[in-house]
Design a protein around this motif. Sequence first.
Motif, PDB file in Angstrom:
ATOM      1  N   LEU A 119     -22.401 -66.075 -48.900  1.00 23.50           N
ATOM      2  CA  LEU A 119     -23.282 -66.646 -47.876  1.00 23.50           C
ATOM      3  C   LEU A 119     -23.711 -65.577 -46.878  1.00 23.50           C
ATOM      4  O   LEU A 119     -22.983 -64.627 -46.621  1.00 23.50           O
ATOM      5  CB  LEU A 119     -22.572 -67.787 -47.145  1.00 23.50           C
ATOM      6  CG  LEU A 119     -22.183 -68.982 -48.002  1.00 23.50           C
ATOM      7  CD1 LEU A 119     -21.391 -69.982 -47.170  1.00 23.50           C
ATOM      8  CD2 LEU A 119     -23.403 -69.637 -48.617  1.00 23.50           C
ATOM      9  N   LYS A 120     -24.897 -65.781 -46.296  1.00 18.80           N
ATOM     10  CA  LYS A 120     -25.453 -64.849 -45.316  1.00 18.80           C
ATOM     11  C   LYS A 120     -26.014 -65.630 -44.131  1.00 18.80           C
ATOM     12  O   LYS A 120     -26.667 -66.672 -44.305  1.00 18.80           O
ATOM     13  CB  LYS A 120     -26.602 -64.028 -45.923  1.00 18.80           C
ATOM     14  CG  LYS A 120     -26.252 -63.267 -47.187  1.00 18.80           C
ATOM     15  CD  LYS A 120     -25.565 -61.968 -46.879  1.00 18.80           C
ATOM     16  CE  LYS A 120     -25.339 -61.120 -48.110  1.00 18.80           C
ATOM     17  NZ  LYS A 120     -24.096 -61.321 -48.779  1.00 18.80           N
ATOM     18  N   VAL A 121     -25.779 -65.114 -42.938  1.00 17.06           N
ATOM     19  CA  VAL A 121     -26.393 -65.692 -41.749  1.00 17.06           C
ATOM     20  C   VAL A 121     -27.910 -65.618 -41.928  1.00 17.06           C
ATOM     21  O   VAL A 121     -28.442 -64.616 -42.397  1.00 17.06           O
ATOM     22  CB  VAL A 121     -25.941 -64.942 -40.477  1.00 17.06           C
ATOM     23  CG1 VAL A 121     -26.751 -65.378 -39.268  1.00 17.06           C
ATOM     24  CG2 VAL A 121     -24.451 -65.169 -40.230  1.00 17.06           C
ATOM     25  N   GLY A 122     -28.589 -66.708 -41.590  1.00 12.91           N
ATOM     26  CA  GLY A 122     -30.042 -66.764 -41.708  1.00 12.91           C
ATOM     27  C   GLY A 122     -30.532 -67.480 -42.954  1.00 12.91           C
ATOM     28  O   GLY A 122     -31.704 -67.854 -43.020  1.00 12.91           O
ATOM     29  N   GLN A 123     -29.645 -67.687 -43.947  1.00 18.60           N
ATOM     30  CA  GLN A 123     -30.067 -68.455 -45.130  1.00 18.60           C
ATOM     31  C   GLN A 123     -30.465 -69.855 -44.663  1.00 18.60           C
ATOM     32  O   GLN A 123     -29.774 -70.457 -43.847  1.00 18.60           O
ATOM     33  CB  GLN A 123     -28.938 -68.567 -46.155  1.00 18.60           C
ATOM     34  CG  GLN A 123     -28.682 -67.311 -46.937  1.00 18.60           C
ATOM     35  CD  GLN A 123     -27.493 -67.487 -47.881  1.00 18.60           C
ATOM     36  OE1 GLN A 123     -26.415 -67.919 -47.475  1.00 18.60           O
ATOM     37  NE2 GLN A 123     -27.693 -67.139 -49.144  1.00 18.60           N
ATOM     38  N   LEU A 178     -20.787 -67.290 -39.684  1.00 16.16           N
ATOM     39  CA  LEU A 178     -19.778 -67.335 -40.738  1.00 16.16           C
ATOM     40  C   LEU A 178     -18.481 -66.775 -40.163  1.00 16.16           C
ATOM     41  O   LEU A 178     -18.485 -65.706 -39.552  1.00 16.16           O
ATOM     42  CB  LEU A 178     -20.225 -66.504 -41.943  1.00 16.16           C
ATOM     43  CG  LEU A 178     -21.495 -66.995 -42.645  1.00 16.16           C
ATOM     44  CD1 LEU A 178     -22.033 -65.930 -43.593  1.00 16.16           C
ATOM     45  CD2 LEU A 178     -21.221 -68.297 -43.384  1.00 16.16           C
ATOM     46  N   ARG A 179     -17.395 -67.524 -40.336  1.00 11.74           N
ATOM     47  CA  ARG A 179     -16.097 -67.091 -39.826  1.00 11.74           C
ATOM     48  C   ARG A 179     -15.082 -67.172 -40.961  1.00 11.74           C
ATOM     49  O   ARG A 179     -14.787 -68.258 -41.469  1.00 11.74           O
ATOM     50  CB  ARG A 179     -15.664 -67.981 -38.662  1.00 11.74           C
ATOM     51  CG  ARG A 179     -14.348 -67.573 -38.030  1.00 11.74           C
ATOM     52  CD  ARG A 179     -14.095 -68.283 -36.713  1.00 11.74           C
ATOM     53  NE  ARG A 179     -14.357 -69.703 -36.756  1.00 11.74           N
ATOM     54  CZ  ARG A 179     -13.419 -70.644 -36.945  1.00 11.74           C
ATOM     55  NH1 ARG A 179     -12.171 -70.311 -37.141  1.00 11.74           N
ATOM     56  NH2 ARG A 179     -13.764 -71.920 -36.943  1.00 11.74           N
ATOM     57  N   ALA A 180     -14.581 -66.020 -41.367  1.00 11.19           N
ATOM     58  CA  ALA A 180     -13.630 -65.947 -42.475  1.00 11.19           C
ATOM     59  C   ALA A 180     -12.300 -66.592 -42.084  1.00 11.19           C
ATOM     60  O   ALA A 180     -11.884 -66.558 -40.927  1.00 11.19           O
ATOM     61  CB  ALA A 180     -13.415 -64.492 -42.878  1.00 11.19           C
ATOM     62  N   LYS A 181     -11.656 -67.194 -43.075  1.00 11.44           N
ATOM     63  CA  LYS A 181     -10.318 -67.766 -42.919  1.00 11.44           C
ATOM     64  C   LYS A 181      -9.448 -67.223 -44.053  1.00 11.44           C
ATOM     65  O   LYS A 181      -9.941 -66.550 -44.955  1.00 11.44           O
ATOM     66  CB  LYS A 181     -10.381 -69.297 -42.965  1.00 11.44           C
ATOM     67  CG  LYS A 181     -11.122 -69.884 -41.757  1.00 11.44           C
ATOM     68  CD  LYS A 181     -11.061 -71.374 -41.703  1.00 11.44           C
ATOM     69  CE  LYS A 181      -9.786 -71.955 -41.229  1.00 11.44           C
ATOM     70  NZ  LYS A 181      -9.402 -71.793 -39.854  1.00 11.44           N
ATOM     71  N   ASP A 182      -8.184 -67.526 -44.001  1.00 11.22           N
ATOM     72  CA  ASP A 182      -7.256 -67.069 -45.042  1.00 11.22           C
ATOM     73  C   ASP A 182      -7.698 -67.537 -46.423  1.00 11.22           C
ATOM     74  O   ASP A 182      -8.287 -68.603 -46.566  1.00 11.22           O
ATOM     75  CB  ASP A 182      -5.843 -67.610 -44.764  1.00 11.22           C
ATOM     76  CG  ASP A 182      -5.228 -67.018 -43.504  1.00 11.22           C
ATOM     77  OD1 ASP A 182      -5.708 -65.955 -43.064  1.00 11.22           O
ATOM     78  OD2 ASP A 182      -4.297 -67.628 -42.974  1.00 11.22           O
ATOM     79  N   GLY A 183      -7.411 -66.733 -47.428  1.00 14.74           N
ATOM     80  CA  GLY A 183      -7.668 -67.107 -48.811  1.00 14.74           C
ATOM     81  C   GLY A 183      -9.068 -66.801 -49.298  1.00 14.74           C
ATOM     82  O   GLY A 183      -9.457 -67.238 -50.377  1.00 14.74           O
ATOM     83  N   GLY A 184      -9.876 -66.090 -48.531  1.00 13.19           N
ATOM     84  CA  GLY A 184     -11.206 -65.708 -48.976  1.00 13.19           C
ATOM     85  C   GLY A 184     -12.307 -66.682 -48.613  1.00 13.19           C
ATOM     86  O   GLY A 184     -13.479 -66.374 -48.760  1.00 13.19           O
ATOM     87  N   GLY A 185     -11.941 -67.857 -48.142  1.00 12.17           N
ATOM     88  CA  GLY A 185     -12.938 -68.834 -47.721  1.00 12.17           C
ATOM     89  C   GLY A 185     -13.238 -68.688 -46.247  1.00 12.17           C
ATOM     90  O   GLY A 185     -12.853 -67.712 -45.607  1.00 12.17           O
ATOM     91  N   GLY A 186     -13.947 -69.651 -45.713  1.00  8.99           N
ATOM     92  CA  GLY A 186     -14.248 -69.599 -44.298  1.00  8.99           C
ATOM     93  C   GLY A 186     -15.065 -70.776 -43.836  1.00  8.99           C
ATOM     94  O   GLY A 186     -15.329 -71.710 -44.590  1.00  8.99           O
ATOM     95  N   VAL A 187     -15.460 -70.703 -42.574  1.00  9.92           N
ATOM     96  CA  VAL A 187     -16.249 -71.757 -41.948  1.00  9.92           C
ATOM     97  C   VAL A 187     -17.692 -71.272 -41.825  1.00  9.92           C
ATOM     98  O   VAL A 187     -17.949 -70.194 -41.284  1.00  9.92           O
ATOM     99  CB  VAL A 187     -15.697 -72.120 -40.558  1.00  9.92           C
ATOM    100  CG1 VAL A 187     -16.586 -73.153 -39.863  1.00  9.92           C
ATOM    101  CG2 VAL A 187     -14.270 -72.630 -40.672  1.00  9.92           C
ATOM    102  N   ALA A 188     -18.614 -72.060 -42.347  1.00 11.78           N
ATOM    103  CA  ALA A 188     -20.045 -71.808 -42.186  1.00 11.78           C
ATOM    104  C   ALA A 188     -20.559 -72.798 -41.154  1.00 11.78           C
ATOM    105  O   ALA A 188     -20.358 -74.010 -41.293  1.00 11.78           O
ATOM    106  CB  ALA A 188     -20.778 -71.994 -43.511  1.00 11.78           C
TER     107      ALA A 188
END
Length: 161
Positions: free
Chosen positions: A9-13, A107-117
Amino acid sequence: MIDQPFPELKVGQAKVSRGRTLTETDVVNFCMLTGNWLEIHANEEFAKTARFGRRVVQGSLVFSIVNALLPFDSSVLDAFYGVDRLRFLRPTFIGDTLWARAEILALRAKDGGGGVATLELVGANQRREHVMRCEFSLLIRGARLLPPANDPFTLAEPAAK
């Protein structure tokens, strides 16, 4: 809207949905489901004398539909994380057609390679008026979750002839 794992994912999409017309059935079913029978939603005669001169679609229904207009891929979506700054900017009426637009703000990364969009979600009607806006956050997986092999036809015994 979200159809990629978090690292892609990319900011601005941004994406814009198809349109959907709100109906009498939508409003009455939502009244039944939620118990929200406020007269501004359910009583035509009352609504004629109120601020907008006609029945107004429930804000929570508008939010639910605008959110659902943008498809999400369940192989990457982990959970609805929250909503902030929700505002209803104009009334929505029975017969209005809504579209949704979502743009990734953060986009904020979290543990395990995922994150919050976090996305800006805007709903607009056929008059090109913005009817609602919010910041909508989703927990996104770092990699696709593949569904279990549960195709009933590959596991079934052949039918007797």
